[in-house]
Structures are given as structure tokens and as C-alpha cells.
Scaffold this motif. Structure first.
Motif, PDB file in Angstrom:
ATOM      1  N   VAL A  62     -18.434  -3.942   4.602  1.00  0.00           N
ATOM      2  CA  VAL A  62     -18.652  -3.081   3.440  1.00  0.00           C
ATOM      3  C   VAL A  62     -18.122  -3.769   2.186  1.00  0.00           C
ATOM      4  O   VAL A  62     -17.217  -4.596   2.264  1.00  0.00           O
ATOM      5  N   PRO A  63     -18.679  -3.415   1.013  1.00  0.00           N
ATOM      6  CA  PRO A  63     -18.141  -3.967  -0.239  1.00  0.00           C
ATOM      7  C   PRO A  63     -16.775  -3.373  -0.555  1.00  0.00           C
ATOM      8  O   PRO A  63     -16.492  -2.223  -0.204  1.00  0.00           O
ATOM      9  N   THR A  64     -15.920  -4.162  -1.191  1.00  0.00           N
ATOM     10  CA  THR A  64     -14.606  -3.728  -1.658  1.00  0.00           C
ATOM     11  C   THR A  64     -14.474  -4.139  -3.122  1.00  0.00           C
ATOM     12  O   THR A  64     -15.336  -4.856  -3.630  1.00  0.00           O
ATOM     13  N   PRO A  65     -13.396  -3.741  -3.797  1.00  0.00           N
ATOM     14  CA  PRO A  65     -13.228  -4.158  -5.195  1.00  0.00           C
ATOM     15  C   PRO A  65     -13.156  -5.681  -5.373  1.00  0.00           C
ATOM     16  O   PRO A  65     -13.451  -6.190  -6.437  1.00  0.00           O
ATOM     17  N   ALA A  66     -12.782  -6.392  -4.305  1.00  0.00           N
ATOM     18  CA  ALA A  66     -12.611  -7.847  -4.436  1.00  0.00           C
ATOM     19  C   ALA A  66     -13.620  -8.659  -3.633  1.00  0.00           C
ATOM     20  O   ALA A  66     -13.543  -9.881  -3.609  1.00  0.00           O
ATOM     21  N   GLY A  67     -14.561  -8.035  -2.967  1.00  0.00           N
ATOM     22  CA  GLY A  67     -15.523  -8.767  -2.138  1.00  0.00           C
ATOM     23  C   GLY A  67     -16.052  -7.869  -1.043  1.00  0.00           C
ATOM     24  O   GLY A  67     -16.456  -6.745  -1.305  1.00  0.00           O
ATOM     25  N   ARG A  68     -16.016  -8.347   0.200  1.00  0.00           N
ATOM     26  CA  ARG A  68     -16.480  -7.552   1.339  1.00  0.00           C
ATOM     27  C   ARG A  68     -15.446  -7.628   2.458  1.00  0.00           C
ATOM     28  O   ARG A  68     -14.695  -8.594   2.541  1.00  0.00           O
ATOM     29  N   ASN A  69     -15.448  -6.606   3.330  1.00  0.00           N
ATOM     30  CA  ASN A  69     -14.526  -6.653   4.449  1.00  0.00           C
ATOM     31  C   ASN A  69     -15.132  -6.034   5.696  1.00  0.00           C
ATOM     32  O   ASN A  69     -16.169  -5.380   5.645  1.00  0.00           O
ATOM     33  N   LEU A  70     -14.462  -6.281   6.807  1.00  0.00           N
ATOM     34  CA  LEU A  70     -14.742  -5.596   8.054  1.00  0.00           C
ATOM     35  C   LEU A  70     -13.421  -5.465   8.801  1.00  0.00           C
ATOM     36  O   LEU A  70     -12.464  -6.190   8.528  1.00  0.00           O
ATOM     37  N   ILE A  71     -13.378  -4.520   9.723  1.00  0.00           N
ATOM     38  CA  ILE A  71     -12.219  -4.322  10.581  1.00  0.00           C
ATOM     39  C   ILE A  71     -12.678  -4.605  12.003  1.00  0.00           C
ATOM     40  O   ILE A  71     -13.707  -4.077  12.447  1.00  0.00           O
ATOM     41  N   ALA A  72     -11.908  -5.450  12.701  1.00  0.00           N
ATOM     42  CA  ALA A  72     -12.293  -5.835  14.064  1.00  0.00           C
ATOM     43  C   ALA A  72     -11.169  -5.557  15.049  1.00  0.00           C
ATOM     44  O   ALA A  72      -9.989  -5.789  14.750  1.00  0.00           O
ATOM     45  N   LEU A  73     -11.551  -5.086  16.219  1.00  0.00           N
ATOM     46  CA  LEU A  73     -10.645  -4.877  17.338  1.00  0.00           C
ATOM     47  C   LEU A  73     -10.808  -6.076  18.271  1.00  0.00           C
ATOM     48  O   LEU A  73     -11.893  -6.310  18.810  1.00  0.00           O
ATOM     49  N   HIS A  74      -9.738  -6.844  18.435  1.00  0.00           N
ATOM     50  CA  HIS A  74      -9.770  -8.000  19.327  1.00  0.00           C
ATOM     51  C   HIS A  74      -9.626  -7.527  20.774  1.00  0.00           C
ATOM     52  O   HIS A  74      -9.087  -6.429  21.025  1.00  0.00           O
ATOM     53  N   PRO A  75     -10.082  -8.316  21.739  1.00  0.00           N
ATOM     54  CA  PRO A  75      -9.991  -7.904  23.144  1.00  0.00           C
ATOM     55  C   PRO A  75      -8.566  -7.579  23.603  1.00  0.00           C
ATOM     56  O   PRO A  75      -8.382  -6.784  24.521  1.00  0.00           O
ATOM     57  N   ASP A  76      -7.535  -8.154  22.952  1.00  0.00           N
ATOM     58  CA  ASP A  76      -6.145  -7.884  23.342  1.00  0.00           C
ATOM     59  C   ASP A  76      -5.598  -6.596  22.730  1.00  0.00           C
ATOM     60  O   ASP A  76      -4.437  -6.246  22.926  1.00  0.00           O
ATOM     61  N   GLY A  77      -6.428  -5.893  21.950  1.00  0.00           N
ATOM     62  CA  GLY A  77      -6.018  -4.638  21.325  1.00  0.00           C
ATOM     63  C   GLY A  77      -5.549  -4.775  19.892  1.00  0.00           C
ATOM     64  O   GLY A  77      -5.310  -3.775  19.220  1.00  0.00           O
ATOM     65  N   MET A 106       0.840  -1.188   0.000  1.00  0.00           N
ATOM     66  CA  MET A 106       0.000   0.000   0.000  1.00  0.00           C
ATOM     67  C   MET A 106       0.875   1.238   0.000  1.00  0.00           C
ATOM     68  O   MET A 106       1.863   1.303   0.734  1.00  0.00           O
ATOM     69  N   SER A 107       0.514   2.219  -0.838  1.00  0.00           N
ATOM     70  CA  SER A 107       1.269   3.457  -0.925  1.00  0.00           C
ATOM     71  C   SER A 107       0.308   4.614  -1.131  1.00  0.00           C
ATOM     72  O   SER A 107      -0.642   4.495  -1.905  1.00  0.00           O
ATOM     73  N   GLY A 108       0.558   5.711  -0.439  1.00  0.00           N
ATOM     74  CA  GLY A 108      -0.322   6.858  -0.588  1.00  0.00           C
ATOM     75  C   GLY A 108      -0.022   7.914   0.454  1.00  0.00           C
ATOM     76  O   GLY A 108       1.034   7.889   1.092  1.00  0.00           O
ATOM     77  N   PRO A 109      -0.971   8.820   0.660  1.00  0.00           N
ATOM     78  CA  PRO A 109      -0.771   9.909   1.619  1.00  0.00           C
ATOM     79  C   PRO A 109      -0.554   9.362   3.038  1.00  0.00           C
ATOM     80  O   PRO A 109      -1.209   8.400   3.454  1.00  0.00           O
ATOM     81  N   GLU A 110       0.366   9.981   3.757  1.00  0.00           N
ATOM     82  CA  GLU A 110       0.695   9.523   5.117  1.00  0.00           C
ATOM     83  C   GLU A 110      -0.538   9.491   6.009  1.00  0.00           C
ATOM     84  O   GLU A 110      -0.680   8.612   6.852  1.00  0.00           O
ATOM     85  N   SER A 111      -1.451  10.439   5.829  1.00  0.00           N
ATOM     86  CA  SER A 111      -2.659  10.467   6.665  1.00  0.00           C
ATOM     87  C   SER A 111      -3.486   9.195   6.496  1.00  0.00           C
ATOM     88  O   SER A 111      -4.084   8.704   7.452  1.00  0.00           O
ATOM     89  N   GLU A 112      -3.525   8.652   5.282  1.00  0.00           N
ATOM     90  CA  GLU A 112      -4.251   7.405   5.018  1.00  0.00           C
ATOM     91  C   GLU A 112      -3.451   6.200   5.512  1.00  0.00           C
ATOM     92  O   GLU A 112      -4.002   5.267   6.094  1.00  0.00           O
ATOM     93  N   LEU A 113      -2.147   6.198   5.263  1.00  0.00           N
ATOM     94  CA  LEU A 113      -1.303   5.071   5.667  1.00  0.00           C
ATOM     95  C   LEU A 113      -1.242   4.932   7.183  1.00  0.00           C
ATOM     96  O   LEU A 113      -1.141   3.815   7.703  1.00  0.00           O
ATOM     97  N   GLU A 114      -1.319   6.042   7.896  1.00  0.00           N
ATOM     98  CA  GLU A 114      -1.291   6.009   9.359  1.00  0.00           C
ATOM     99  C   GLU A 114      -2.420   5.125   9.891  1.00  0.00           C
ATOM    100  O   GLU A 114      -2.225   4.337  10.815  1.00  0.00           O
ATOM    101  N   VAL A 115      -3.584   5.244   9.298  1.00  0.00           N
ATOM    102  CA  VAL A 115      -4.730   4.422   9.700  1.00  0.00           C
ATOM    103  C   VAL A 115      -4.494   2.966   9.301  1.00  0.00           C
ATOM    104  O   VAL A 115      -4.717   2.045  10.088  1.00  0.00           O
ATOM    105  N   LEU A 116      -4.011   2.746   8.084  1.00  0.00           N
ATOM    106  CA  LEU A 116      -3.793   1.386   7.589  1.00  0.00           C
ATOM    107  C   LEU A 116      -2.746   0.631   8.390  1.00  0.00           C
ATOM    108  O   LEU A 116      -2.827  -0.590   8.531  1.00  0.00           O
ATOM    109  N   ARG A 117      -1.754   1.323   8.909  1.00  0.00           N
ATOM    110  CA  ARG A 117      -0.691   0.685   9.700  1.00  0.00           C
ATOM    111  C   ARG A 117      -1.216   0.093  11.001  1.00  0.00           C
ATOM    112  O   ARG A 117      -0.576  -0.761  11.615  1.00  0.00           O
ATOM    113  N   LYS A 118      -2.357   0.527  11.457  1.00  0.00           N
ATOM    114  CA  LYS A 118      -2.922   0.013  12.709  1.00  0.00           C
ATOM    115  C   LYS A 118      -3.508  -1.383  12.546  1.00  0.00           C
ATOM    116  O   LYS A 118      -3.759  -2.064  13.537  1.00  0.00           O
ATOM    117  N   VAL A 119      -3.729  -1.811  11.310  1.00  0.00           N
ATOM    118  CA  VAL A 119      -4.286  -3.133  11.043  1.00  0.00           C
ATOM    119  C   VAL A 119      -3.131  -4.120  10.882  1.00  0.00           C
ATOM    120  O   VAL A 119      -2.287  -3.962  10.000  1.00  0.00           O
TER     121      VAL A 119
END
Length: 117
Positions: free
Chosen positions: A90-105, A49-62
Motif C-alpha cells: 500500500v502507499p504510505t507518506p514516504a513510499g510503499r509498504n507491506l507487512i509480512a509474516l515469516h515462517p518462524d512467526g 510511534m505514539s498514540g492510542p493503545e489499541s493502535e500501538l498494540e498492533v504496531l508492537r507485533k512488527v
């Protein structure tokens, strides 16, 4: 929930150089798309993944992307065991996704290949 595989998420500065490296490493072609201002290249088990730092900052948390048979089933299983779904499904270009926070963080993306009608 049936887990089909895991994708390693890598934020890069030079997408073209990274694509060349990972295509050479895996002997597989990149599948490319763009999402939210971020250029993405999926190559084997790597998601570059490559792009604006503001977007990558969020992506790095996953931590990783986990392929599942069905995101709705994953949603139910995650909720049942105490995870918090923080985005999606939500739908994505390749299917559907979700983001989950596990109890351990830990934060994971769960994806399926079901394209919404």
C-alpha cells in the motif's frame, strides 16, 4: 531483493520527550507524520510511534522496518521463500509498504521510497 537498511520501531508514551532525546543522540532532525491516529517521528534509524493503545498494540507485533529497493520485488521474494504477506503493498507518506509474516512467526514491515503516482 536488495535490503537497504533497518529501522528500529519504538512505541513511546511521550513523543516530544523521546524526539528530543533521539534528535540529541543522532544529531538528526525528526521527520514527522501521522498514520491511522498514530503520531510518528523518524529520526535516523529510529521510528518513534505514539498514540492510542489499541493502535500501538498492533504496531508492537512488527519487529522492525526493513528498507528495500522495491516493495514489489520484496513481495515476490517473500512469497517465493514461504512468507505470508498479511498487508499491502500500500502507499504510505514516504513510499510503499507491506507487512509480512515469516515462517518462524516473525512479523516485519518492508518499505520502499517509491511514491505512487
Amino acid at each position: 531483493m536488495e535490503i537497504l537498511g533497518t529501522t528500529l520501531r519504538i512505541c513511546v508514551d511521550d513523543l516530544e520527550a523521546s524526539v528530543a532525546f533521539y534528535e540529541g543522540l543522532t544529531s538528526a532532525p525528526a521527520m514527522r507524520f501521522e498514520r491511522g491516529g498514530v503520531s510518528v517521528a523518524a529520526i535516523g534509524c529510529f521510528l518513534l510511534m505514539s498514540g492510542p493503545e489499541s493502535e500501538l498494540e498492533v504496531l508492537r507485533k512488527v519487529s522492525a522496518t526493513i528498507a528495500v529497493k522495491d516493495v514489489d520485488e520484496a513481495n515476490a521474494a517473500l512469497t517465493r521463500v514461504g512468507a505470508k504477506v498479511i498487508a499491502g503493498p500500500v502507499p504510505t507518506p514516504a513510499g510503499r509498504n507491506l507487512i509480512a509474516l515469516h515462517p518462524d512467526g516473525s512479523v516485519f514491515e518492508y518499505v520502499d521510497r517509491k511514491v505512487s503516482a
